[in-house]
Design a protein around this motif. Sequence first.
Motif, PDB file in Angstrom:
ATOM      1  N   TYR A 195      40.563  54.563  47.690  1.00 53.64           N
ATOM      2  CA  TYR A 195      39.142  54.438  47.360  1.00 53.64           C
ATOM      3  C   TYR A 195      38.935  53.473  46.197  1.00 53.64           C
ATOM      4  CZ  TYR A 195      37.242  58.013  50.457  1.00 53.64           C
ATOM      5  OH  TYR A 195      36.818  58.718  51.563  1.00 53.64           O
ATOM      6  N   GLY A 196      39.810  53.569  45.185  1.00 61.64           N
ATOM      7  CA  GLY A 196      39.674  52.671  44.049  1.00 61.64           C
ATOM      8  C   GLY A 196      39.857  51.217  44.445  1.00 61.64           C
ATOM      9  N   ALA A 197      40.837  50.957  45.310  1.00 65.64           N
ATOM     10  CA  ALA A 197      41.057  49.582  45.765  1.00 65.64           C
ATOM     11  C   ALA A 197      39.860  49.067  46.553  1.00 65.64           C
ATOM     12  CB  ALA A 197      42.325  49.513  46.616  1.00 65.64           C
ATOM     13  N   ALA A 198      39.270  49.939  47.379  1.00 64.33           N
ATOM     14  CA  ALA A 198      38.097  49.518  48.154  1.00 64.33           C
ATOM     15  C   ALA A 198      36.922  49.199  47.239  1.00 64.33           C
ATOM     16  CB  ALA A 198      37.722  50.611  49.150  1.00 64.33           C
ATOM     17  N   ILE A 199      36.717  50.034  46.220  1.00 61.09           N
ATOM     18  CA  ILE A 199      35.612  49.791  45.291  1.00 61.09           C
ATOM     19  C   ILE A 199      35.832  48.501  44.510  1.00 61.09           C
ATOM     20  CG2 ILE A 199      34.462  50.674  43.226  1.00 61.09           C
ATOM     21  CD1 ILE A 199      34.961  53.494  44.304  1.00 61.09           C
ATOM     22  N   VAL A 200      37.059  48.299  44.051  1.00 57.58           N
ATOM     23  CA  VAL A 200      37.358  47.079  43.300  1.00 57.58           C
ATOM     24  C   VAL A 200      37.172  45.853  44.174  1.00 57.58           C
ATOM     25  CG1 VAL A 200      39.193  45.788  42.148  1.00 57.58           C
ATOM     26  CG2 VAL A 200      38.896  48.223  41.661  1.00 57.58           C
ATOM     27  N   ALA A 201      37.636  45.915  45.416  1.00 57.98           N
ATOM     28  CA  ALA A 201      37.493  44.767  46.320  1.00 57.98           C
ATOM     29  C   ALA A 201      36.020  44.455  46.575  1.00 57.98           C
ATOM     30  CB  ALA A 201      38.217  45.050  47.641  1.00 57.98           C
ATOM     31  N   GLY A 202      35.217  45.509  46.805  1.00 56.94           N
ATOM     32  CA  GLY A 202      33.788  45.278  47.016  1.00 56.94           C
ATOM     33  C   GLY A 202      33.106  44.708  45.784  1.00 56.94           C
ATOM     34  N   ALA A 203      33.481  45.242  44.618  1.00 53.01           N
ATOM     35  CA  ALA A 203      32.877  44.738  43.379  1.00 53.01           C
ATOM     36  C   ALA A 203      33.252  43.277  43.132  1.00 53.01           C
ATOM     37  CB  ALA A 203      33.313  45.612  42.201  1.00 53.01           C
ATOM     38  N   TRP A 204      34.511  42.947  43.369  1.00 52.56           N
ATOM     39  CA  TRP A 204      34.937  41.558  43.172  1.00 52.56           C
ATOM     40  C   TRP A 204      34.216  40.611  44.133  1.00 52.56           C
ATOM     41  CZ3 TRP A 204      38.481  38.292  40.593  1.00 52.56           C
ATOM     42  CH2 TRP A 204      39.041  38.855  39.455  1.00 52.56           C
ATOM     43  N   ALA A 205      34.024  41.055  45.377  1.00 48.95           N
ATOM     44  CA  ALA A 205      33.294  40.211  46.333  1.00 48.95           C
ATOM     45  C   ALA A 205      31.884  39.927  45.829  1.00 48.95           C
ATOM     46  CB  ALA A 205      33.256  40.892  47.700  1.00 48.95           C
ATOM     47  N   GLY A 206      31.208  40.975  45.312  1.00 54.12           N
ATOM     48  CA  GLY A 206      29.865  40.776  44.785  1.00 54.12           C
ATOM     49  C   GLY A 206      29.847  39.905  43.540  1.00 54.12           C
ATOM     50  N   LEU A 207      30.817  40.108  42.639  1.00 47.60           N
ATOM     51  CA  LEU A 207      30.855  39.324  41.406  1.00 47.60           C
ATOM     52  C   LEU A 207      31.191  37.856  41.670  1.00 47.60           C
ATOM     53  CD1 LEU A 207      32.674  41.953  39.150  1.00 47.60           C
ATOM     54  CD2 LEU A 207      30.305  41.201  38.927  1.00 47.60           C
ATOM     55  N   ILE A 208      32.049  37.615  42.648  1.00 47.23           N
ATOM     56  CA  ILE A 208      32.340  36.216  43.006  1.00 47.23           C
ATOM     57  C   ILE A 208      31.108  35.558  43.609  1.00 47.23           C
ATOM     58  CG2 ILE A 208      33.700  34.755  44.557  1.00 47.23           C
ATOM     59  CD1 ILE A 208      36.027  36.718  44.175  1.00 47.23           C
TER      60      ILE A 208
END
Length: 530
Positions: free
Chosen positions: A33-46
Amino acid sequence: MVAVIVGLKLSLLRNGLRRSTWRLVAMIIGLVYGAAIVAGAWAGLIALRFAPSWLAADLTTVGFSLLTVGWLLMSLLAFGADETVDPSRFALLPVSAQRLQPGLFLAGLIGVPGLATALIGLGSVVTWARSPGLIIVAVISVPFGVASCFLIARVATTAFAQALSSRRFRDFAAVVMALFGAGVALSINAITRASSDFSPAALRAMLQHTAAALGWTPFGWSWSAPAELATGSWPAAMIKLLLSAALIILLWYGWQRFLVRSLTSPLEVGGTTRRAAHGSFIDRLYPATRAGAVAARSLRYWRRDPRYLAAISGICVAPLIIIVTQLINPHSGSATVAMFAPTLLSLLIGSVVTSDISYDGTALWTHVSTGIRGADDRAGRAMAVGTVIGPIALIMTVVVAVLGHKEALLPQVLALVIGLGMIAIGVGCWAGTVWQVPVPPPGSNPFQRGNSGGLAALASTGATVGLTAACALPTIAVVIGSFWIGWLAYVGIAVGVVSGIVALRLGIGLGGARLDRHWPEVLARVGANS
């Protein structure tokens, strides 16, 4: 000292995962779950890297401010504070709080929440990689923001835990938590009302005002500094960096003060061991049986142990938020939704019963040594939980019906509240013997969590809630049918009571039989988790 404490945290984490399959499963789920949240957040921040400065500024300020608020709320209401390396364990060693603090700080960040927050924070550097000045401010704001998340949550949980050692404070703590839930509900309702107009201009104004408000709170000082610089307000950016640095220093010394107190005066000396008078009301409340004795002992724990108060607060806040949010706004709110909110409390009772045996810690050996039947243990704990939470759920139901003018829905809601509550207790009586979740040891911070990161408790709650809902399907089906055939509501009450009685008998019987066969194993797991 820092290397020693961090190494100790890693060793405890590794050994805990080796000793418990549940902890390993919970850790894997948390990492996924943490990896999924981080990946989604990074996609939005990029993506925000290429967005207009004003949009990136507002979204990052709101998002990261809410992340900091989430640390506080989750620490108080759900996961607790990670104290795998418990400061009180160092009380007998010749080491000061000042030497312990840096190591405890880094050890507290080792885990899924800390790593995820740090990685998401680094993603904001990508968003603001637009000029050398922005990159420098963003790089400075990330450690400030991560430190703020941890320290705000840690100071709040430690302060509240030490306050709970005072009986006078505990008498008012339930009211404080209710007011806190109402305040959160009011905030949510205000945002909902402000967003009722979905025109782009209105949404833009709402986002701008929300970002401006959160950016000047302690939750957003560090995270909004790059946003201020990006929009051309460099004095505001410098001021916020200074404020965030001052906040961290203040929280650091506040936490240090609490550490000193925990090293010199443990929580258990708070004067909560007053002997109950012979023949007290609690003794007369239950029958003079072994199950009645267990119930009386458990009820005294509910009165005196801060960990139980934290558990009650955690399951009561969600229904209160729903009720207040729906009732204070008669135009967009729904009194019907508020009316059914107490069923959520009944649904969550099972998680409290499941973890009840874990709160005994190594003192559970008294049950084993006296040869008490497992069924008596299960029945006594069920009676105590029903005595505490049952009246809360019923009073909440009646009050909402009166305030929302939904007295006509009382039969349907009572069918669910009673049926779900009894079934949940029965499920908890069985589930508590299958797995024992990590809980804070007696006299410690009631908001701390062990090296499972709180995920074992979350998995346990999900399992008990799911099983309770499955067992309550007949009652739920009859209640749904009552919206077309009115008299089925009263049938639903009968079905709920009968289903609850069956679930209680099965839960107490099966759970008790399992305890009789596995008392030593249960005692070993409870002692290891506490």
